[in-house]
Design a protein around this motif. Structure first.
Motif, PDB file in Angstrom:
ATOM      1  N   THR A   1       0.749  -1.281   0.080  1.00 50.86           N
ATOM      2  CA  THR A   1      -0.129   0.016   0.084  1.00 50.86           C
ATOM      3  C   THR A   1       1.057   1.236   0.061  1.00 50.86           C
ATOM      4  N   VAL A   2       0.381   2.318  -0.970  1.00 56.28           N
ATOM      5  CA  VAL A   2       1.411   3.342  -0.969  1.00 56.28           C
ATOM      6  C   VAL A   2       0.333   4.596  -1.138  1.00 56.28           C
ATOM      7  N   TYR A   3       0.803   5.587  -0.564  1.00 55.00           N
ATOM      8  CA  TYR A   3      -0.150   6.836  -0.524  1.00 55.00           C
ATOM      9  C   TYR A   3       0.752   8.217  -0.841  1.00 55.00           C
ATOM     10  N   ASN A   4       0.120   9.168  -0.908  1.00 57.84           N
ATOM     11  CA  ASN A   4       0.861  10.707  -1.378  1.00 57.84           C
ATOM     12  C   ASN A   4      -0.148  11.787  -1.165  1.00 57.84           C
ATOM     13  N   VAL A   5       0.421  12.742  -0.364  1.00 59.54           N
ATOM     14  CA  VAL A   5      -0.696  13.998  -0.226  1.00 59.54           C
ATOM     15  C   VAL A   5       0.149  15.012  -0.673  1.00 59.54           C
ATOM     16  N   THR A   6      -0.341  15.925  -1.313  1.00 56.72           N
ATOM     17  CA  THR A   6       0.276  17.347  -1.781  1.00 56.72           C
ATOM     18  C   THR A   6      -0.801  18.367  -1.649  1.00 56.72           C
ATOM     19  N   TRP A   7      -0.165  19.500  -1.232  1.00 52.50           N
ATOM     20  CA  TRP A   7      -0.986  20.597  -0.874  1.00 52.50           C
ATOM     21  C   TRP A   7      -0.195  22.026  -0.971  1.00 52.50           C
ATOM     22  N   THR A   8      -0.635  22.670  -1.896  1.00 49.87           N
ATOM     23  CA  THR A   8       0.015  23.899  -2.051  1.00 49.87           C
ATOM     24  C   THR A   8      -1.038  25.189  -1.836  1.00 49.87           C
ATOM     25  N   HIS A   9      -0.529  25.942  -0.956  1.00 46.05           N
ATOM     26  CA  HIS A   9      -1.420  27.475  -0.845  1.00 46.05           C
ATOM     27  C   HIS A   9      -0.498  28.648  -0.824  1.00 46.05           C
ATOM     28  N   SER A  10      -0.967  29.631  -1.664  1.00 46.81           N
ATOM     29  CA  SER A  10      -0.414  30.688  -1.621  1.00 46.81           C
ATOM     30  C   SER A  10      -1.367  31.875  -1.438  1.00 46.81           C
ATOM     31  N   GLN A  11      -0.981  33.147  -0.793  1.00 47.47           N
ATOM     32  CA  GLN A  11      -1.875  34.310  -0.502  1.00 47.47           C
ATOM     33  C   GLN A  11      -1.205  35.215  -1.280  1.00 47.47           C
ATOM     34  N   ASP A  12      -2.136  36.128  -1.778  1.00 51.26           N
ATOM     35  CA  ASP A  12      -1.756  37.232  -2.707  1.00 51.26           C
ATOM     36  C   ASP A  12      -1.099  38.234  -1.804  1.00 51.26           C
ATOM     37  N   ALA A  13      -0.148  38.801  -2.375  1.00 50.93           N
ATOM     38  CA  ALA A  13       0.513  39.923  -1.446  1.00 50.93           C
ATOM     39  C   ALA A  13      -0.193  40.903  -1.233  1.00 50.93           C
ATOM     40  N   ASN A  14      -1.014  41.299  -1.840  1.00 50.73           N
ATOM     41  CA  ASN A  14      -2.088  42.476  -1.716  1.00 50.73           C
ATOM     42  C   ASN A  14      -3.144  42.199  -0.583  1.00 50.73           C
ATOM     43  N   ALA A  15      -3.394  40.764  -0.353  1.00 46.92           N
ATOM     44  CA  ALA A  15      -4.298  40.596   0.645  1.00 46.92           C
ATOM     45  C   ALA A  15      -4.450  41.100   2.054  1.00 46.92           C
ATOM     46  N   ASN A  16      -3.291  40.794   2.625  1.00 50.37           N
ATOM     47  CA  ASN A  16      -3.001  41.201   3.940  1.00 50.37           C
ATOM     48  C   ASN A  16      -1.422  41.540   4.108  1.00 50.37           C
ATOM     49  N   PRO A  17      -1.033  42.997   4.246  1.00 50.66           N
ATOM     50  CA  PRO A  17       0.361  43.186   4.342  1.00 50.66           C
ATOM     51  C   PRO A  17       1.159  42.757   5.577  1.00 50.66           C
ATOM     52  N   ASN A  18       0.394  42.587   6.510  1.00 51.54           N
ATOM     53  CA  ASN A  18       0.986  42.226   7.923  1.00 51.54           C
ATOM     54  C   ASN A  18       0.959  40.839   8.125  1.00 51.54           C
ATOM     55  N   SER A  19       0.329  40.102   7.529  1.00 55.14           N
ATOM     56  CA  SER A  19       0.143  38.447   7.788  1.00 55.14           C
ATOM     57  C   SER A  19       0.040  38.004   6.465  1.00 55.14           C
ATOM     58  N   ARG A  20       0.484  36.565   6.681  1.00 58.78           N
ATOM     59  CA  ARG A  20       0.607  35.585   5.422  1.00 58.78           C
ATOM     60  C   ARG A  20       0.701  34.360   5.811  1.00 58.78           C
ATOM     61  N   PHE A  21      -0.249  33.750   5.143  1.00 57.71           N
ATOM     62  CA  PHE A  21      -0.259  32.011   5.200  1.00 57.71           C
ATOM     63  C   PHE A  21       0.326  31.360   3.991  1.00 57.71           C
ATOM     64  N   SER A  22       1.297  30.512   3.920  1.00 57.79           N
ATOM     65  CA  SER A  22       1.649  29.604   2.940  1.00 57.79           C
ATOM     66  C   SER A  22       1.626  28.256   3.201  1.00 57.79           C
ATOM     67  N   ALA A  23       1.578  27.120   2.061  1.00 53.66           N
ATOM     68  CA  ALA A  23       1.701  25.873   2.336  1.00 53.66           C
ATOM     69  C   ALA A  23       2.191  25.235   1.304  1.00 53.66           C
ATOM     70  N   SER A  24       3.180  24.221   1.531  1.00 57.54           N
ATOM     71  CA  SER A  24       3.873  23.370   0.299  1.00 57.54           C
ATOM     72  C   SER A  24       4.025  22.020   1.147  1.00 57.54           C
ATOM     73  N   VAL A  25       3.215  21.216   0.915  1.00 62.30           N
ATOM     74  CA  VAL A  25       3.029  20.077   1.349  1.00 62.30           C
ATOM     75  C   VAL A  25       3.421  18.763   0.483  1.00 62.30           C
ATOM     76  N   ASN A  26       4.281  17.866   0.847  1.00 57.90           N
ATOM     77  CA  ASN A  26       4.491  16.784  -0.147  1.00 57.90           C
ATOM     78  C   ASN A  26       5.041  15.597   0.832  1.00 57.90           C
ATOM     79  N   LEU A  27       4.121  14.755   1.322  1.00 57.88           N
ATOM     80  CA  LEU A  27       4.311  13.637   2.000  1.00 57.88           C
ATOM     81  C   LEU A  27       3.564  12.469   1.904  1.00 57.88           C
ATOM     82  N   GLY A  28       3.864  11.247   2.164  1.00 59.26           N
ATOM     83  CA  GLY A  28       3.345  10.007   1.864  1.00 59.26           C
ATOM     84  C   GLY A  28       4.358   8.669   2.096  1.00 59.26           C
ATOM     85  N   SER A  29       4.190   7.686   1.357  1.00 61.70           N
ATOM     86  CA  SER A  29       5.193   6.439   1.719  1.00 61.70           C
ATOM     87  C   SER A  29       6.520   6.981   0.846  1.00 61.70           C
TER      88      SER A  29
END
Length: 902
Positions: free
Chosen positions: A340-368
């Protein structure tokens, strides 16, 4: 073809009555005017069609003055009506007709009718719109009816404004991605049309398409759907066996939910399969979801969930989860295995103009760990060469003020696919304060060592897991977690000495908090070390001191302006540093290992902080002097342009550096190996050769161990070359040889890159499910004439990557790796393209992973073939299908997967 059309027809029927009194007699023929009659003719608003008008009445009338005793029907005119024609507008009262000739045009609100000839017949209460013949006898100026975004282009139109029905001959209209041509079209009501002998296609040329669907009768609801009876597919006007008793074709341009037709193939180990079939959910304008699956006849299967989301000016991202149950061979056979093998990927990017004082980002690549090597359904081919998988999820928040505070909360993950080892932090919290200058002046620049004194404060907290793929997210993984908090306060200053030397000095204080320590002892019965975990708060503090002095020296060798090389400039940046690291013996203990068989007792020194999050503090005092020299060589070369006033500047050698250190407190082996690095520019901004090496001044004994003796005193050279590496990457294309060519090298983020691979195709190019290759440009290539493909402007590109590593640390004297990777693409014609990715292992004398790509643009269709001819991933994939997404299920694709033993 809409309800308002009857109003237009009636408007042009009105002038038959309105302007009838302006002619004393009716002429049977009218001589065309020399000038264009394009001045809009205005039709007055009125409440009754029984009122006659004179020439002076051609103004906008007040409806109050036209009131009668009997209440008349309210006017249906809600807007101005204008008309133009190039030759003439003629009103025939005797026959009850009105004519607009040559580029006739009627505009009423958002409705426009254009035709070579427009006739309104009052007696039959019908309107006709035709094209006209030009001087060569060609039928031109076909009618064009436009309302909003809906456009119909027939050969002629016949409309009855009493029954509100119309007949349209040889109509051509765009409906979504379709182009529809019907021999006869009958307008039934506002939104339903019945058509006879119809062709509909996604080809650009509806009159001569590469393919089309033919139906004798269809029902069309504009912008919604086409429903047909028996429908047959034609390719190049040749009927095919592909036919259906009925058909349904959606016309909406918006995304719509629907089934995804799977591809099929066979595998020697798993049997026949259906692959990548499922259902697509168009949830809303910001979010979609696709569920895909595959099934093999030996019981293997996989399941995939994929989603994309985007909110403009806010954020965007993609999520992908894949699970595979792999059965090798058949149950009961000796070579049967299950995995059994599995893989999870997730990318998330926030627009630079959305909020100049806070930012959330994600780049996920995990699994077997073995996912990329074992997966049976992978499109991003190049990723199987990756040895690591990395993930990062972070949230940053800035608190404005003086001083400014930055807060970061995140989680990280690193996984080695060869060993299965995983390092993960969950969570990690960082907080830092901006630099503070307590002695800076209230105005002006900072001068001297005192005014430049500055300090910062930062704190970092982690919860770290060191585990293996086999126990990932199992209870034992959480039991082995280590946690800690580290406080850091650096204090620095810098100043000038003798105007030419830059001096920096500083000290750093660290305090480490941990919540788990380890006591060690020796068990004489079992004759092994025993480690006891002590849970609870503990801490230790460390500090150090460092200073450095550096300057920049310039030397110019002038050869004269009449020479090709006019001058060479040598820039030298020497630097000397001094670092003190105290010994923190108070954090160390010892235990005794009793001697046996006459051997002496052994005392083992350890720290209870060994194995904690930040490790143990150093217990060896060091007082090191470090030095480094960086060199840059540049030349002034006479320009090839005879009109240029200034010579060209070219780099000859960049960042040639030598660095090492000497520990004054060390008893032996005080000098560190000399590190050599540099860059040799070959082609400006295109080809740079990078090299590095390590030179050890100490000799080796007969057991290949370093000894405290200079190598030159042991009969050798001044230094021993223990390691060396040479590498370069080169990318060029036909655009580099074209004047003013586009040299844009922006990276394109694709699925391979998001999962840790390369953006280019050096390790192969991924295949999408619609038969396209990753990073393929979807824009159409316009071919002006057939000879364009033979004008010596064949687009091509080529990428090279070379590396060689030499090892001689223990007298191996070997080249540990030596390889050349290459990839390229060529457009043989505007519609034919081929590509290849491969490499050659010079050390082992063999080709590395090789991929061959072929693609043919069939205008409305796409044909592609992806082939890995040899190796452990030997396979091929063939695809032919319609480009338009609305007909993406009309395709033929087949692939032969590689055979693998799990």
């Amino acid at each position: 073809m809409q309800p308002n059309l009857k109003y237009i027809l009636f408007i042009y029927f009105l002038p038959v009555f309105f302007f009838g009194s302006l002619w004393a007699q009716e002429r049977d023929s009218i001589t065309p005017l020399d000038r264009e009659l394009k001045t809009p003719q205005r039709i007055p608003y009125n409440d009754s069609i029984e009122v006659n008008f004179t020439e002076n009445d051609l103004v906008e009338l007040d409806t109050v003055k036209l009131d009668t005793v009997k209440q008349k029907k309210e006017s249906f005119l809600t807007d101005n009506v204008t008309s133009t024609a190039k030759d003439y507008i003629r009103f025939d009262r005797k026959n009850g007709r009105a004519y607009l000739y040559n580029q006739g045009k009627i505009v009423y609100g958002d409705i426009t009718i254009e035709a070579g000839l427009i006739i309104l017949d009052n007696n039959k209460k019908e309107v006709y719109a035709f094209g006209i013949q030009d001087t060569s006898g060609t039928y031109t100026q076909r009618p064009v009816f436009t309302q909003g975004q809906n456009v119909v282009e027939p050969d002629s139109i016949r409309f009855n404004f009493e029954t509100e029905k119309a007949l349209v001959y040889n109509s051509r209209t765009d409906q979504g991605a379709f182009k529809v041509k019907g021999e006869v079209t009958k307008r039934q009501n506002d939104s339903v049309y019945y058509m006879k002998n119809v062709k509909f296609t996604t080809s650009e040329d509806v009159d001569d398409p590469e393919y089309y669907f033919y139906a004798r009768k269809i029902k069309m609801v504009p912008d919604k759907k086409i429903v047909t009876g028996f429908v047959n597919m034609y390719i190049a006007d040749v009927p095919t066996p592909l036919g259906l008793p009925f058909g349904y074709f959606p016309l909406t341009e918006d995304r719509a939910s629907g089934f995804i037709v799977p591809s099929f193939g066979d595998n020697n180990q798993r049997g026949y399969f259906l692959q990548n079939g499922g259902y697509y959910f168009a949830v809303n304008d910001y979010f979609d979801l696709a569920t895909l699956g595959s099934y093999y006849t030996n019981g293997s299967y996989d399941f995939r969930v994929q989603s994309n989301y985007k909110l403009r000016y806010q954020f965007s991202g993609a999520f992908n989860f894949r699970y595979e149950k792999l059965l090798n061979s058949e149950p009961g056979f000796p070579d049967f295995s299950e995995r059994t093998v599995y893989n999870v990927t997730w990318t998330h990017s926030q627009d630079a103009n959305a909020n100049p004082n806070s930012r959330f980002s994600a780049s996920v690549n995990l699994g077997s760990s073995q996912y990329y090597q074992q997966t049976i359904n992978q499109t991003n081919t190049g990723n199987f060469l990756n040895n690591t998988m990395n993930s990062s999820v972070t949230y940053n928040k800035t608190f404005q003020g003086e001083p400014q505070v930055n807060l970061t909360v995140g989680a990280t993950h690193t996984q080695n696919s060869n060993t299965g080892d995983i390092n993960m932090t969950l969570p990690t919290v960082n907080a830092s304060m901006s630099r503070i200058y307590p002695f800076e002046p209230k105005s002006g620049t900072k001068k001297g060592a005192i005014q430049n004194i500055n300090f910062q404060y930062s704190v970092r907290g982690e919860n770290r897991f060191r585990t293996n793929d086999s126990v990932f997210f199992q209870p034992e993984m959480f039991r082995e977690a280590v946690s800690g908090i580290q406080h850091t306060i650096p204090i620095n200053t810098n100043f000038k000495v003798f105007d030419y030397f830059s001096v920096s000095a500083g000290t750093s204080f660290q305090e480490n908090w941990v919540f788990k320590t380890f006591e060690r002892s020796y068990d004489e019965n079992r004759q092994e070390e025993v480690i006891d975990t002590v849970r609870g708060f503990d801490a230790y503090r460390t500090y150090n001191f460092n200073t450095s002095v550096g300057t920049t020296i310039y030397g110019i060798f002038d050869f004269g302006k009449d020479k090709k090389i006019q001058a060479i400039r040598h820039t030298v940046r020497p630097s000397v540093s001094y670092t003190i690291n105290p010994a923190f013996d108070e954090f160390y203990d010892t235990y005794l290992i009793p001697g046996t068989s006459g051997l002496e007792d052994e005392i083992v020194e350890y720290s209870r902080f060994q194995g904690s999050l930040y490790g143990a503090p150093g217990n060896r005092y060091s007082s090191s002097i470090g030095f480094s020299v960086t060199n840059d060589f540049e030349a002034k070369v006479r320009s090839k342009d005879t009109l240029a006033e200034e010579p060209e500047k070219r780099k000859l050698l960049s960042n040639l550096s030598f660095s090492s250190s000497y520990d004054l407190a060390a008893d032996t082996l005080a000098m560190a190996p000399v590190q050599v690095r540099g860059t040799l520019p070959i082609i400006p901004s295109k080809l740079d050769i990078n090299f590095n090496a390590a030179l050890d001044p100490y000799a080796l004994d007969n057991n290949n161990r370093r000894i405290d003796e200079w190598n030159i005193n042991n009969g050798g050279s001044l230094f021993r070359l223990t390691r060396g590496n040479v590498s370069f990457g080169y990318s060029f294309s036909d655009k580099d040889f074209a004047t003013g060519g586009d040299k844009n090298t922006d990276k394109v983020e694709n699925d391979t890159f998001r999962q840790g691979g390369r953006t280019d195709d050096l390790f192969g190019k991924g295949m999408n499910y619609d038969g396209t290759f990753e990073d393929e440009e979807e824009e159409e290539k316009t071919v002006e004439n057939d000879t364009e493909r033979y004008n010596y402007k064949i687009p091509w590109d080529l990428r090279l990557s070379y590396t060689m590593t030499y090892n001689n640390l223990n007298r191996q004297n070997e080249i540990s790796s030596h390889s050349l990777m290459f990839s390229g693409n060529v457009e043989l014609s505007p519609r034919w393209s081929v590509g290849a990715s491969s490499g050659y292992d010079i050390k082992n004398q063999g080709f590395t992973f090789t991929q061959l790509r072929f693609q043919r643009d069939l205008e409305s269709w796409r044909l592609s073939f992806n082939w890995t001819p040899f190796g452990t991933r030997e396979s091929w994939y063939f695809f032919i299908g319609i480009k338009a997404s609305v007909l993406s299920d009309i395709k033929y694709d087949k692939n032969r997967e590689r055979d693998r033993n799990l």
